[in-house]
Design a protein around this motif. Structure first.
Motif, PDB file in Angstrom:
ATOM      1  N   SER A  11      22.525  66.343  -3.907  1.00 29.26           N
ATOM      2  CA  SER A  11      23.221  65.298  -3.164  1.00 29.26           C
ATOM      3  C   SER A  11      22.868  65.371  -1.678  1.00 29.26           C
ATOM      4  O   SER A  11      22.953  66.440  -1.072  1.00 29.26           O
ATOM      5  CB  SER A  11      24.736  65.438  -3.332  1.00 29.26           C
ATOM      6  N   PRO A  12      22.455  64.240  -1.065  1.00 32.15           N
ATOM      7  CA  PRO A  12      22.124  64.265   0.373  1.00 32.15           C
ATOM      8  C   PRO A  12      23.344  64.523   1.252  1.00 32.15           C
ATOM      9  O   PRO A  12      23.210  65.005   2.377  1.00 32.15           O
ATOM     10  CB  PRO A  12      21.539  62.868   0.620  1.00 32.15           C
TER      11      PRO A  12
ATOM     12  N   GLN B 281      13.571  67.571  -3.679  1.00 33.98           N
ATOM     13  CA  GLN B 281      15.007  67.516  -3.933  1.00 33.98           C
ATOM     14  C   GLN B 281      15.330  67.365  -5.419  1.00 33.98           C
ATOM     15  O   GLN B 281      16.489  67.200  -5.796  1.00 33.98           O
ATOM     16  CB  GLN B 281      15.629  66.352  -3.151  1.00 33.98           C
ATOM     17  N   LYS B 282      14.300  67.422  -6.261  1.00 35.27           N
ATOM     18  CA  LYS B 282      14.507  67.297  -7.698  1.00 35.27           C
ATOM     19  C   LYS B 282      14.403  68.660  -8.377  1.00 35.27           C
ATOM     20  O   LYS B 282      13.617  69.515  -7.969  1.00 35.27           O
ATOM     21  CB  LYS B 282      13.483  66.341  -8.320  1.00 35.27           C
ATOM     22  N   ILE B 283      15.207  68.837  -9.419  1.00 39.88           N
ATOM     23  CA  ILE B 283      15.148  70.035 -10.250  1.00 39.88           C
ATOM     24  C   ILE B 283      14.895  69.574 -11.678  1.00 39.88           C
ATOM     25  O   ILE B 283      15.628  68.728 -12.211  1.00 39.88           O
ATOM     26  CB  ILE B 283      16.457  70.851 -10.176  1.00 39.88           C
TER      27      ILE B 283
ATOM     28  N   VAL C  43      26.080  70.079  -4.249  1.00 36.84           N
ATOM     29  CA  VAL C  43      26.339  69.218  -5.404  1.00 36.84           C
ATOM     30  C   VAL C  43      25.020  68.781  -6.026  1.00 36.84           C
ATOM     31  O   VAL C  43      24.131  68.263  -5.331  1.00 36.84           O
ATOM     32  CB  VAL C  43      27.164  67.977  -4.992  1.00 36.84           C
ATOM     33  N   HIS C  44      24.882  68.999  -7.324  1.00 38.94           N
ATOM     34  CA  HIS C  44      23.688  68.587  -8.059  1.00 38.94           C
ATOM     35  C   HIS C  44      24.103  67.566  -9.119  1.00 38.94           C
ATOM     36  O   HIS C  44      24.999  67.839  -9.929  1.00 38.94           O
ATOM     37  CB  HIS C  44      23.025  69.787  -8.720  1.00 38.94           C
ATOM     38  N   LYS C  45      23.457  66.419  -9.100  1.00 40.38           N
ATOM     39  CA  LYS C  45      23.821  65.354 -10.019  1.00 40.38           C
ATOM     40  C   LYS C  45      22.687  65.071 -10.994  1.00 40.38           C
ATOM     41  O   LYS C  45      21.517  65.161 -10.650  1.00 40.38           O
ATOM     42  CB  LYS C  45      24.151  64.072  -9.233  1.00 40.38           C
ATOM     43  N   ARG C  46      23.064  64.762 -12.218  1.00 39.90           N
ATOM     44  CA  ARG C  46      22.090  64.410 -13.242  1.00 39.90           C
ATOM     45  C   ARG C  46      21.411  63.100 -12.862  1.00 39.90           C
ATOM     46  O   ARG C  46      22.063  62.091 -12.622  1.00 39.90           O
ATOM     47  CB  ARG C  46      22.815  64.286 -14.586  1.00 39.90           C
ATOM     48  N   ALA C  47      20.079  63.112 -12.807  1.00 41.40           N
ATOM     49  CA  ALA C  47      19.335  61.925 -12.401  1.00 41.40           C
ATOM     50  C   ALA C  47      18.624  61.263 -13.564  1.00 41.40           C
ATOM     51  O   ALA C  47      18.076  60.170 -13.417  1.00 41.40           O
ATOM     52  CB  ALA C  47      18.325  62.289 -11.319  1.00 41.40           C
ATOM     53  N   GLY C  48      18.618  61.910 -14.718  1.00 44.70           N
ATOM     54  CA  GLY C  48      17.965  61.302 -15.867  1.00 44.70           C
ATOM     55  C   GLY C  48      17.399  62.326 -16.819  1.00 44.70           C
ATOM     56  O   GLY C  48      17.603  63.537 -16.680  1.00 44.70           O
TER      57      GLY C  48
END
Length: 457
Positions: free
Chosen positions: A163-164, A146-148, A169-174
């Protein structure tokens, strides 16, 4: 609007152990090997220059100001109502916002990165969603669950999550490295290394463009190659940088992982190296095993085939070298199909695909160590910068194994191809119809060759 697929005649096969400089003219070879090339020459390389100066992006004749990212996307399907030939253009994805530098495909999703800093997500060839980085064109994309992960011109690796609740929806994770690790490392002076003359930086940070990303065979580690001449190894579970390898004497253009902890790197210094991953305490240590290639021309792309039995290397002279893994990575031969730099490589099943600055894609079919160029895919108006391939699910279970090939270009488009592993009577008939001259890729802009003379891909 539509491209054509010309099957290559059978004489186009791999030529074992040929000279790697054979595709160059005498003048080109002299200029590329001369240490006294004029700064005005396209072959001149300044060791101290920054990545944005004289890079392929800046020197490209397609490098124009990107238009608005909000322009309407266009999908051009193949209107031919008849059945598709073995290797055919299905359609084009065009969104006039920037040159396409990176692709990643999984199932019915396609991710595209461009110099507009946008990452677009396509589902079943329709625009699905998108997200944008604050800076740095998107040079490489890799998917891990689930990571890009996206690698950028500004030297950063950004991490995004699906987003689950809403998969669109893709959210910045770091960012890699994390701010926490940067702060902890910055306290110790020993964590600073010299990256350029009179300039130091933390060893866990890239100091130049991230050119390529690759996942380890066990999917636990992420490798990032950079124009700063290093390869960094990241543990995906906690985003920690475990090792920084000073791998080459010039920009590292490609990194790809094989089986059993093997890793391969290619550089603008003209070398391809083999590395072995070994555990070292709580971290890792990579040991150089072998140098597969050492030449004057820059190495621009690497690929490992599906069963890791072959390693392929594309270079700025238009040649593709390959090595046999089962024989200790002995040199197997050279594929001659392009007239300008090979910018990208990928493999699937028994097929190998090479994309080039000559605007074409060669489809090679492997039988043992013999590689035959069965098709030349044409249709792009600019250099083919990136490729991604996924199995055609609609053809699953049939005798004819098919692949969906995506090609991204500096003409700002992504083309979608349907490619077969077999050759039927359609192709055999066309091979008898075309002459040797017609089967060669057409080159209409010789100025392209200078764009990659700097060796940075």
């Amino acid at each position: 609007m539509f491209g054509e697929s010309f099957p290559r005649s059978q004489y186009m096969q791999s030529e074992p152990r040929m000279s790697n400089t054979e595709a160059l003219t005498d003048d080109e070879y002299t200029m590329r090997t001369s240490s006294s090339a004029s700064p005005m020459s396209p072959y001149f390389y300044d060791q101290g220059r920054l990545s944005g100066e004289g890079s392929p992006m800046m020197m490209s004749p397609w490098n124009q100001t990107a238009s608005s990212p909000f322009q309407k996307v266009q999908w051009f399907p193949d209107d031919d109502g008849g059945s598709l030939p073995q290797n055919a253009l299905v359609g084009s994805l065009v969104r006039e916002e920037g040159h396409i530098y990176s692709l990643a495909a999984t199932g019915d999703l396609l991710y595209t990165g461009s110099d507009s800093k946008n990452i677009r997500v396509w589902k079943n060839l329709q625009e699905y969603s998108g997200f944008k980085s604050n800076s740095g064109l998107v040079k490489t994309i890799i998917l891990s669950g689930q990571k890009i992960f996206t690698g950028h011109q500004d030297g950063k690796i950004r991490v995004w999550k699906v987003s689950p609740k809403n998969p669109s929806v893709h959210k910045r994770a770091g960012t890699l490295p994390t701010l926490k690790d940067i702060f902890k490392s910055s306290i110790k002076p020993s964590n600073y290394v010299e990256v350029r003359r009179h300039k130091t930086a933390l060893w866990i940070k890239h100091s130049d463009a991230v050119s390529c990303l690759s996942l380890s065979d066990n999917k636990l580690y992420l490798y990032s190659a950079s124009w700063d001449r290093t390869i960094k190894v990241w543990r995906i579970a906690d985003s920690k940088c475990l090792e920084s390898i000073h791998a080459h004497d010039d920009a590292v253009n490609a990194v790809v992982c094989g089986e059993d902890g093997m890793m391969f790197s290619g550089s603008a210094d003209g070398t391809v190296k083999v590395w072995r991953r070994e555990p070292r305490g709580k971290g890792l240590k990579h040991t150089a095993v072998k140098t597969l290639l050492k030449q004057e021309c820059a190495v621009t792309a690497l690929a490992v085939d599906t069963d890791a039995s072959m390693v392929y290397c594309g270079a700025s002279d238009g040649l593709v070298n390959f090595w046999e893994g089962e024989k200790g990575y002995t040199h197997g031969g050279v594929l001659k199909g392009h007239k300008l730099a090979v910018l990208c490589l990928t493999a699937a099943g028994t097929l190998v695909f090479s994309g080039s600055a000559d605007k074409t894609i060669c489809v090679w079919r492997r039988e043992g160590v013999i590689h035959t160029c069965v098709s030349v895919l044409t249709g792009h108006d600019g250099p083919v910068k990136c490729l991604a391939v996924d199995e055609d699910r609609e053809a699953a279970g049939s005798r004819d194994r098919r692949w969906v090939l995506y090609s991204g270009s500096l003409d700002k488009s992504v083309k979608v191809w349907s490619v077969s592993e077999s050759m039927n009577n359609y192709q055999a008939q066309h091979q008898r119809m075309i002459s040797d001259a017609e089967s060669l890729p057409s080159i209409s802009d010789s100025s392209l060759s200078s764009g990659w003379a700097s060796g940075r891909n």
